[in-house]
Design a protein around this motif. Structure first.
Motif, short mmCIF file in Angstrom:
data_model
loop_
_atom_site.label_atom_id
_atom_site.label_comp_id
_atom_site.label_asym_id
_atom_site.label_seq_id
_atom_site.Cartn_x
_atom_site.Cartn_y
_atom_site.Cartn_z
N PHE A 44 -7.80 4.36 -4.55
CA PHE A 44 -6.97 4.48 -5.74
C PHE A 44 -7.84 4.82 -6.95
CE2 PHE A 44 -4.47 1.87 -2.94
CZ PHE A 44 -3.17 2.28 -3.15
N LEU A 45 -7.48 5.89 -7.64
CA LEU A 45 -8.15 6.27 -8.88
C LEU A 45 -7.25 5.88 -10.05
CD1 LEU A 45 -10.26 7.73 -10.65
CD2 LEU A 45 -8.99 9.85 -10.21
N PHE A 46 -7.74 5.00 -10.92
CA PHE A 46 -7.01 4.60 -12.12
C PHE A 46 -7.50 5.43 -13.29
CE2 PHE A 46 -6.02 1.08 -9.49
CZ PHE A 46 -4.95 0.40 -10.05
N VAL A 47 -6.57 6.09 -13.98
CA VAL A 47 -6.89 6.82 -15.20
C VAL A 47 -6.01 6.23 -16.29
CG1 VAL A 47 -7.05 9.05 -16.34
CG2 VAL A 47 -7.37 8.90 -13.85
N PHE B 93 3.61 -9.89 -5.35
CA PHE B 93 2.61 -9.70 -4.29
C PHE B 93 3.18 -8.82 -3.19
CE2 PHE B 93 0.55 -10.66 -0.32
CZ PHE B 93 -0.79 -10.80 -0.64
N ASN B 94 4.41 -9.12 -2.77
CA ASN B 94 5.03 -8.34 -1.69
C ASN B 94 5.29 -6.90 -2.10
OD1 ASN B 94 5.01 -10.59 -0.04
ND2 ASN B 94 7.13 -11.15 -0.43
N HIS B 95 5.71 -6.70 -3.34
CA HIS B 95 5.97 -5.33 -3.81
C HIS B 95 4.69 -4.51 -3.82
CE1 HIS B 95 9.72 -6.89 -6.14
NE2 HIS B 95 10.05 -6.44 -4.95
N LEU B 96 3.61 -5.13 -4.28
CA LEU B 96 2.34 -4.40 -4.34
C LEU B 96 1.81 -4.10 -2.94
CD1 LEU B 96 0.13 -3.21 -6.10
CD2 LEU B 96 -0.98 -5.46 -6.15
N LYS B 97 1.93 -5.07 -2.05
CA LYS B 97 1.46 -4.86 -0.68
C LYS B 97 2.26 -3.75 0.01
CE LYS B 97 0.16 -7.27 3.54
NZ LYS B 97 0.67 -6.21 4.43
N ALA B 98 3.59 -3.73 -0.21
CA ALA B 98 4.43 -2.69 0.39
C ALA B 98 4.04 -1.32 -0.16
CB ALA B 98 5.90 -2.98 0.12
N PHE B 99 3.72 -1.25 -1.45
CA PHE B 99 3.30 0.01 -2.06
C PHE B 99 2.02 0.51 -1.41
CE2 PHE B 99 0.55 1.98 -5.30
CZ PHE B 99 1.29 3.12 -5.57
N VAL B 100 1.06 -0.38 -1.21
CA VAL B 100 -0.21 0.01 -0.60
C VAL B 100 0.00 0.39 0.86
CG1 VAL B 100 -2.50 -0.81 0.09
CG2 VAL B 100 -1.59 -1.40 -2.17
N ASP B 101 0.85 -0.35 1.58
CA ASP B 101 1.08 -0.07 2.99
C ASP B 101 1.61 1.35 3.24
OD1 ASP B 101 0.18 -2.55 3.72
OD2 ASP B 101 2.17 -3.45 4.00
N GLU B 102 2.31 1.89 2.23
CA GLU B 102 2.83 3.26 2.35
C GLU B 102 1.70 4.26 2.47
OE1 GLU B 102 5.68 4.63 -0.50
OE2 GLU B 102 6.39 2.59 -0.88
N HIS B 103 0.53 3.90 1.99
CA HIS B 103 -0.59 4.85 1.91
C HIS B 103 -1.76 4.46 2.80
CE1 HIS B 103 1.64 6.54 -1.43
NE2 HIS B 103 1.70 5.34 -1.96
N MET B 104 -1.55 3.51 3.68
CA MET B 104 -2.61 3.10 4.62
C MET B 104 -2.68 4.10 5.78
SD MET B 104 -4.07 0.38 3.39
CE MET B 104 -4.87 -0.57 4.67
#
Length: 407
Positions: free
Chosen positions: A16-19, A396-407
């Protein structure tokens, strides 16, 4: 955000690149989100970019829509981190999609009127972001907000991570806005606070005070009070005779009599009386102070970071909004979450001022008359905010689900 090819995903995971726009209100939540991704989700890598040199060049488009455009060009998925409440996003969305004329009509012909926007509570004019109904120094941001929303519409599957949490804004989160996927992942503030974050020069002073007895006052890093408004705050504090800790950063205002003047110079004539009952400092670790047992009330401009910190710390509020989203945040504090009261302004000549009697009235209401109710409500939101970011909590669950989309 950069995804590795299939052969390397299992080894390194997503990158993840944060700008982010280089201002405190943007950097703080962005950095906290970056730390959560890197620290709690296995296999995630994070790069964080925010440069001082970009500050002056980016003031006309603070949401950095060029980042999403660049991501689209290289076929890299992207998401926006919205650093204000969902309610404010919805207000701007509706303003740019059919409600601008209705709001302008109220501002011109019925300033005491109100408006109902879809999936949002009733708003009076004073509850709306100032830049959409009256010209001020921040009106140049209106096109920036519109550009950001228009940019999101160009995304095939627009995602907006929001520095809020599901339980806090259920009504606003229920709206479907052009199929935007709104993902509440907040509160994005550092919740680990202890005495190590408090400077010795005011720690000992706070330690000597009784529980819930001190008024903490801060108007943020950008808001600048006029000389007259500073005087009214000083008089209210002197008349209340309650201990206070007031943060006055090195900001300047322009007065008709004296030209440009530092805020601290603006209280000089009151300084002796103020020092008898409280303490004025140029900086403090705000969240650590809010967590101190002696703090009983937070007089705040209602910037979103400060508002969230008051909720997470469980501290009642005197809402003293100045501009843009702060007006809406103050309404939410007073009417939706019921953790404090909002001051009423008066217009004197061309200047809007909150008089000392009104400031004192609000302080007494929060510290005495309705103290038990406000503290109970603030404690409830503190406990919920603590739960949502823990494993199994909604954010926590929302963030984990967001990341799981891109694993």
């Amino acid at each position: 955000m950069d995804n590795k090819n299939d052969s390397s995903k299992s080894l390194t995971g997503p990158h993840f690149l944060f700008v982010t726009f280089p201002a405190q209100g943007h950097i703080n939540p962005s950095l906290e989100l970056a730390k959560r991704l890197a620290g709690t989700i296995t296999g995630v890598r994070v790069t964080f970019a925010a440069t001082d040199s970009a500050y002056n060049r980016c003031m006309l488009s603070i949401f950095l829509p060029w980042v999403a455009e660049l991501a689209r060009e290289f076929h890299i998925p992207s998401a926006l981190l919205w650093v204000q409440p969902v309610t404010v996003f919805s207000i701007f969305y509706h303003y740019f999609n059919g409600y601008a004329d209705a709001i302008s009509e109220i501002a011109t012909n019925d300033p005491s009127g109100s408006i109902k926007l879809p999936s949002l509570p009733q708003f009076r004019l004073r509850d709306l972001p100032t830049i959409i109904f009256r010209p001020d120094a921040y009106s140049f941001l209106v096109p920036a907000y519109q550009d950001q929303i228009d940019s999101l519409k160009q995304e095939e599957n627009p995602k907006i991570l929001v520095n809020s949490f599901q339980e806090l804004e259920e009504e606003a989160l229920s709206a479907v806005l052009d199929n935007f996927m709104i993902v509440p992942v907040g509160p994005l503030i550092t919740t680990r606070a202890d005495d190590s974050g408090i400077d010795d020069k005011y720690k000992q002073w706070l330690d000597a005070k009784t529980d819930s007895s001190v008024i903490y006052i801060s108007f943020g890093t950008l808001a600048v009070l006029s000389k007259k408004q500073l005087a009214e705050v000083c008089k209210a504090l002197i008349e209340s005779r309650r201990p206070f800790l007031w943060v006055i950063a090195e900001k300047s205002f322009r007065s008709k009599e004296d030209g440009e003047e530092k805020e601290e110079e603006g209280i000089k004539s009151f300084r002796e009386e103020l020092d008898e009952i409280g303490m004025v400092v140029s900086w403090c670790n705000q969240f650590s102070v809010l967590k101190h047992r002696s703090i009983g009330c937070f007089v705040t401009h209602c910037g979103w970071n400060s508002t969230l910190e008051s909720l997470v710390a469980g501290v009642p509020v005197v809402a003293f909004p100045q501009r843009i989203d702060q007006m809406t945040n103050a309404k939410l504090v007073e009417e939706s979450w019921r953790t404090g009261v909002r001051v009423m302004e008066k217009k004197e000549d061309e200047e809007v001022v909150v008089e000392s009697e009104e400031i004192r009235r609000c302080i007494e209401e929060v510290m005495e008359e309705k103290a038990e109710e406000f503290r109970r409500n603030a404690a409830r939101w503190r406990d919920i905010a603590d739960e949502v970011v823990r494993e199994g909590g909604s954010s926590f669950n929302h963030l984990k689900a967001f990341v799981d989309e891109h694993m």
